[in-house]
Scaffold this motif. Structure first.
Motif, PDB file in Angstrom:
ATOM      1  N   LEU A  47       0.824  -1.210   0.000  1.00 23.03           N
ATOM      2  CA  LEU A  47       0.000   0.000   0.000  1.00 23.03           C
ATOM      3  C   LEU A  47       0.858   1.259   0.000  1.00 23.03           C
ATOM      4  O   LEU A  47       0.514   2.252  -0.657  1.00 23.03           O
ATOM      5  N   SER A  71      -7.908  -8.481   2.129  1.00 26.62           N
ATOM      6  CA  SER A  71      -7.954  -7.115   2.628  1.00 26.62           C
ATOM      7  C   SER A  71      -7.123  -6.180   1.746  1.00 26.62           C
ATOM      8  O   SER A  71      -7.541  -5.064   1.430  1.00 26.62           O
ATOM      9  N   LYS A  75      -8.459  -2.838  -0.537  1.00 26.50           N
ATOM     10  CA  LYS A  75      -7.856  -1.505  -0.433  1.00 26.50           C
ATOM     11  C   LYS A  75      -7.289  -1.041  -1.773  1.00 26.50           C
ATOM     12  O   LYS A  75      -7.445   0.119  -2.150  1.00 26.50           O
TER      13      LYS A  75
END
Length: 136
Positions: A47, A71, A75
């Motif tokens: 990320l 997850s 995102k």
């Protein structure tokens, strides 16, 4: 029938896997074909990379140390939607269970690839998802 070839020139990949050997192998494989590859060992690292690197495709392990690949994908998909983009994604996992495959596809992964990785199959998947297949 024409032969299929792949050109990964200017293709940008984000590879996420906590196994260093897998990261090195996939980075080497796709860079050898001309792609720009950045590899991350965790979802958090991936990320952070996404803040400055805009990949054309995500290849991610499902079992990651800080948060799982499901997850991470959520995102990444949200981030890319805010940028007006849709990123294709391939799930890598050691699990061969049908329920895990279904869960990955329902979570938004385009393809579910079991480990050990078949490199020819993986490069074909990347070519298909990114439209880099060429016929000669």
């Amino acid at each position: 029938m024409p032969d299929q070839s792949m050109s990964f020139q200017s293709l940008r990949l984000l590879v996420v896997d906590d196994d260093a050997d897998t990261r090195i192998l996939l980075t080497f494989l796709f860079e050898l074909e001309g792609a720009e590859v950045i590899a991350a060992a965790s979802a958090n690292e991936a990320l952070k990379i996404m803040s400055s690197f805009k990949p054309d495709i995500l290849i991610s392990d499902i079992c990651l140390p800080d948060e799982d690949g499901y997850s991470l994908l959520l995102k990444v998909k949200n981030l890319e939607a805010n940028r007006g983009r849709k990123i294709p994604a391939i799930a890598l996992t050691a699990s061969i269970l049908e329920n895990d495959r279904k869960r990955a596809l329902l979570a938004g992964y385009d393809i579910y690839q079991c480990k050990p990785i078949d490199l020819d199959e993986l490069t074909s998947m990347v070519a298909t998802l990114t439209g880099t297949e060429q016929y000669v």
